[in-house]
Write a protein that holds these residues in place. Structure first.
Motif, PDB file in Angstrom:
ATOM      1  N   ARG A   1       0.865  -1.180   0.000  1.00  0.00           N
ATOM      2  CA  ARG A   1       0.000   0.000   0.000  1.00  0.00           C
ATOM      3  C   ARG A   1       0.902   1.231   0.000  1.00  0.00           C
ATOM      4  O   ARG A   1       1.716   1.400   0.904  1.00  0.00           O
ATOM      5  CB  ARG A   1      -0.925   0.010   1.208  1.00  0.00           C
TER       6      ARG A   1
ATOM      7  N   ASP B   1       2.319   4.727   0.694  1.00  0.00           N
ATOM      8  CA  ASP B   1       2.135   5.732   1.741  1.00  0.00           C
ATOM      9  C   ASP B   1       3.286   6.720   1.658  1.00  0.00           C
ATOM     10  O   ASP B   1       4.172   6.612   0.800  1.00  0.00           O
ATOM     11  CB  ASP B   1       2.031   5.086   3.127  1.00  0.00           C
ATOM     12  N   ALA B   2       3.273   7.696   2.559  1.00  0.00           N
ATOM     13  CA  ALA B   2       4.287   8.748   2.502  1.00  0.00           C
ATOM     14  C   ALA B   2       5.692   8.203   2.698  1.00  0.00           C
ATOM     15  O   ALA B   2       6.660   8.776   2.183  1.00  0.00           O
ATOM     16  CB  ALA B   2       3.986   9.817   3.558  1.00  0.00           C
TER      17      ALA B   2
ATOM     18  N   ASN C   1       6.913   5.140   1.700  1.00  0.00           N
ATOM     19  CA  ASN C   1       7.471   4.286   0.641  1.00  0.00           C
ATOM     20  C   ASN C   1       7.230   4.819  -0.768  1.00  0.00           C
ATOM     21  O   ASN C   1       7.634   4.189  -1.747  1.00  0.00           O
ATOM     22  CB  ASN C   1       6.913   2.860   0.749  1.00  0.00           C
ATOM     23  N   ALA C   2       6.566   5.959  -0.896  1.00  0.00           N
ATOM     24  CA  ALA C   2       6.187   6.457  -2.217  1.00  0.00           C
ATOM     25  C   ALA C   2       7.394   6.672  -3.121  1.00  0.00           C
ATOM     26  O   ALA C   2       7.371   6.317  -4.310  1.00  0.00           O
ATOM     27  CB  ALA C   2       5.397   7.762  -2.079  1.00  0.00           C
TER      28      ALA C   2
ATOM     29  N   THR D   1      -6.562   4.828  -7.252  1.00  0.00           N
ATOM     30  CA  THR D   1      -6.875   4.434  -5.881  1.00  0.00           C
ATOM     31  C   THR D   1      -8.304   4.829  -5.508  1.00  0.00           C
ATOM     32  O   THR D   1      -8.966   5.570  -6.229  1.00  0.00           O
ATOM     33  CB  THR D   1      -5.879   5.069  -4.893  1.00  0.00           C
TER      34      THR D   1
ATOM     35  N   GLU E   1      -7.319   9.745   1.119  1.00  0.00           N
ATOM     36  CA  GLU E   1      -6.063   9.796   1.865  1.00  0.00           C
ATOM     37  C   GLU E   1      -4.902   9.328   0.986  1.00  0.00           C
ATOM     38  O   GLU E   1      -3.850   9.981   0.919  1.00  0.00           O
ATOM     39  CB  GLU E   1      -6.171   8.918   3.113  1.00  0.00           C
ATOM     40  N   THR E   2      -5.093   8.199   0.281  1.00  0.00           N
ATOM     41  CA  THR E   2      -4.034   7.705  -0.595  1.00  0.00           C
ATOM     42  C   THR E   2      -3.836   8.620  -1.785  1.00  0.00           C
ATOM     43  O   THR E   2      -2.705   8.871  -2.219  1.00  0.00           O
ATOM     44  CB  THR E   2      -4.368   6.276  -1.077  1.00  0.00           C
TER      45      THR E   2
ATOM     46  N   VAL F   1      -1.531  11.376  -0.877  1.00  0.00           N
ATOM     47  CA  VAL F   1      -0.131  10.945  -0.798  1.00  0.00           C
ATOM     48  C   VAL F   1       0.458  10.782  -2.193  1.00  0.00           C
ATOM     49  O   VAL F   1       1.592  11.202  -2.460  1.00  0.00           O
ATOM     50  CB  VAL F   1      -0.020   9.638   0.007  1.00  0.00           C
TER      51      VAL F   1
END
Length: 372
Positions: A118, A120-121, A123-124, A138, A142-143, A146
């Motif tokens: 998923r 997120d901030a 691992n982007a 998505t 929220e996603t 990010v």
């Protein structure tokens, strides 16, 4: 607005790929060079769901050289009505595995990079490494925030679409477009806090066939950016109404003033280039709104239908923000008080009305401020 090609062309195509993409290579403007650009392109797709599924199929068929697919979910029976890349036999398996299977069957020379995570901030940056552009498929805001922040930080074009029930929106965000054009990002369309609590597909549903329509639009925007043909939807938001079979465009430009700080893990975005500060629409409290109503003003509620279903102020005229921005002339009153959930969308609507000479004010803090 036209842009130069995003990707340099690959040296050559294999004989098999030349035959497979023959109908592309005869397209005026795309040609052999454009097809080789597609072969050299690396597209990141976040989400292998209702939008990501047709996007993956379309880009693989188009001959995109590398596709990174990012999704941590497994296939469920309820996905199959709209997520056309999956099959009954895939239920219970990771969604990214369906992408590998489908791409191999369509375009064996396309490389699929699987990221069963998923985004997120944190691992982007790693997940999007090497991508020339990103497509957001998505299903949570929220996603989406990010993803948008990650692309803005890296100057990557973001092909963006959202779909719910019978309606959709499609555009292209780009924080650092070529030619000195001012950047446009998600915060210019939905300022932080303005989207409210959105219902899920499980709660309100989504028309499966519309996912394929919108997914095709997203793939087309990616192809245009990679090859430099046509005019991408940068600075334009397309609003799709599946029930009426209509589409309309809403101009999208950088917001005034400084951008809001990006989510944790990303740097703050820079102020919008080329935008001058303008006087903000005046604000009124609830008593001021009632006083304005008694003096003949109308109240325009620019929230979405799923929000207004829970209640509205008496006497309100309901016009969702995108509809008002597309046709501000539909509000014929001389004096208006604009309301939304927290006031942010209301200011955008008020600006559009004031530019037409309407005396527009905004309910301070939005309806959430006065819920008691």
């Amino acid at each position: 607005m036209a842009f130069p090609p995003l990707v340099d062309p690959a040296p050559r195509l294999s004989d098999t790929e030349l035959r497979r993409t023959a109908r592309h290579r005869v397209l005026a403007g795309l040609g052999d060079s454009g097809q080789r650009r597609l072969a050299a392109a690396h597209v990141g797709i976040v989400g292998v769901g209702g939008l990501g599924s047709p996007v993956i199929l379309a880009l693989a068929a188009a001959g995109v050289g590398t596709i990174t697919v990012i999704d941590d979910d497994d296939v469920e029976h309820a996905n199959l009505q709209r997520q056309v890349i999956h099959r009954i036999d895939d239920v219970g398996s990771p969604k990214v595995e369906s992408a590998v299977r489908a791409v191999a069957a369509l375009s064996p020379e396309t490389r699929v990079v699987v990221r069963r995570e998923r985004l997120d901030a944190g691992n982007a940056a790693r997940l999007l490494d090497g991508c020339h552009l990103v497509i957001d498929g998505t299903d949570t805001f929220e996603t989406r925030t990010v993803v948008a922040a990650a692309c803005a930080d890296r100057g990557l074009p973001l092909v963006w679409g959202v779909i719910q029930e019978f309606h959709a929106q499609v555009t292209v965000f780009w924080s650092a477009p070529p030619g000195g054009a001012p950047g446009i990002d998600l915060a210019d369309l939905y300022p932080p806090g303005s989207a409210g609590e959105l219902p899920t597909c499980a709660e309100v549903g989504v028309l499966g066939s519309l996912c394929m329509t919108v997914g095709g639009m997203l793939a087309t925007e990616a192809i245009k950016l990679v090859t430099g043909i046509g005019e991408p939807l940068f600075g334009r938001l397309v609003v799709v109404d599946g029930l009426s079979g209509s589409q309309r465009e809403v101009p999208l430009r950088p917001a005034r003033g400084p951008r809001v700080t990006a989510p944790a893990g990303h740097g703050a975005a820079s102020p919008a280039a080329g935008t001058a500060a303008e006087p903000a629409a005046p604000e009124v409290d609830l008593e001021g709104l009632r006083s304005a109503q008694r003096a003949g003003a109308i109240v325009v509620d620019v929230r979405e239908p799923h929000e207004t279903a829970d209640g509205t102020l008496p006497g309100s005229v309901l016009v969702p923000l995108a509809d008002l921005l597309a046709r501000p002339e539909q509000i014929e009153a001389e004096r208006v008080v604009v309301v939304c959930a927290r006031g942010i969308r209301a200011h955008r609507a008020a600006d559009a009305l004031r530019s037409r000479g309407v005396d527009a004010t905004v309910l301070a803090g939005g309806l959430a401020e006065w819920a008691g």
